[in-house]
Design an enzyme around this catalytic site. Structure first.
Site, PDB file in Angstrom:
ATOM      1  CB  SER A  62      94.201  52.774  43.858  1.00  0.00           C
ATOM      2  OG  SER A  62      93.175  52.389  44.742  1.00  0.00           O
ATOM      3  CG  ASP A 182      92.918  48.690  42.253  1.00  0.00           C
ATOM      4  OD1 ASP A 182      93.566  50.114  42.244  1.00  0.00           O
ATOM      5  OD2 ASP A 182      93.764  48.126  42.877  1.00  0.00           O
TER       6      ASP A 182
END
Length: 304
Positions: A62, A182
């Site tokens: 991320s 994610d």
């Protein structure tokens, strides 16, 4: 143990790191955390200024993957500029957009703005590169982590996919024929993956205190509901707290042939996932720089 309040070390790594330096790979793993990533940006900028780069393997999740991309491209303070100038704009994090059916964390807007105002020097990441760079994402169909070796063509898409937090960002992105979100959902601190790839000296840049554990909260249930179309992903989202704890367990009690050091804030950062106050971001950036400096002092004392 904690040393100088700047970082934590698993077991006693002094002899371990000396013994393993020539015998294995050395990895740098960088955690995500949205705007908390400003702490890691401070660490990495300090490393770049000091020309400190003993690593063979880089793994980011991320915001951590994005921080590493700028670092590997040699773009000093690019992360700092993005956090303090571009990510603080009201069109990036917007409850108004969300209530109207858009994204609360609008990655589409952010990536478009970055491309115009402060683009990633993608080709510099891969030109003459002799080190491995891995971006972690989550496969929405299987609900399992995907470890991607990006290239110059798909790097920006990989970074965006790795940052696409369910619920906060309503979409997903395709990377190598896999629809992804994610990476923090399924492998938020991929020290174990670094170990599986041959690293025995592993440095982890955290955006939470070293022993922090997540608790299940409303965000997990909301994100699980938002991803109900993909049952395995939905279950993975709901169990994020347990997944995070397993990552921390590995770091604090690694295999006997590994030495893991965390560069982590002593206490909670002033910045949260969606914080946009510049003064708080500046404070946590400086905290990251100090932690990086303290870690380098230890490294030089151990390894020279």
């Amino acid at each position: 143990m904690t040393i100088d309040g700047a970082y934590t070390v698993s077991r006693s790594i002094y002899k371990d790191m000396i013994m393993k330096k020539k015998l294995s790979r050395t990895a740098l793993v960088v955690e995500g955390g949205g705007m908390r990533g400003i702490f890691a940006a401070g660490v990495l900028d300090l490393f770049m200024e000091k020309k400190f780069d003993p690593f063979d393997l880089y793994i980011g999740v991320s915001a951590g993957a994005c921080n590493l991309a700028s670092h590997l491209a040699g773009q000093h303070r690019r992360n700092f500029r993005i956090y303090t100038r571009l990510m603080t704009r009201p069109d990036f994090i917007s409850m108004k957009k969300f209530l109207r059916g858009g994204h609360m964390m609008d990655l589409d807007y952010l990536w478009d703005v970055i491309e115009v105002e402060d683009p990633l020097a993608v080709k510099d990441i891969f030109r003459l590169r002799k080190k491995d760079y891995i971006v972690v994402a989550t496969d929405i169909e299987s609900g399992t982590p995907v470890y991607i070796n990006p290239d110059a063509e798909n790097c920006n898409t990989c970074l965006k996919a790795s940052s696409a937090v369910p619920f906060l960002y309503r979409g997903n992105l395709e990377v190598n024929s896999v629809r992804c979100v994610d990476g923090g959902v399924t492998d938020p601190i991929p020290a174990r993956e670094a170990y599986l790839r041959g690293a025995r000296n592993i440095v982890v840049v955290r955006t939470r205190p070293g022993a922090f554990r997540k608790k299940k909260g409303m965000e997990n249930y909301l994100s699980s509901f938002a991803t109900r179309r993909w049952p395995k992903l939905s279950r993975a989202v709901k169990s994020q707290a347990d997944t995070y704890s397993r990552c921390v367990d590995f770091i604090l009690d690694p295999p006997r042939d590994a030495a893991i050091c965390q560069i982590a804030p002593e206490g909670p950062l002033k910045t949260g996932r969606t914080t946009q106050k510049v003064e708080l971001l500046l404070a946590d950036y400086d905290t990251g720089r100090r932690a990086g400096e303290a870690f380098m002092t230890l490294w030089k004392r151990i390894i020279g």
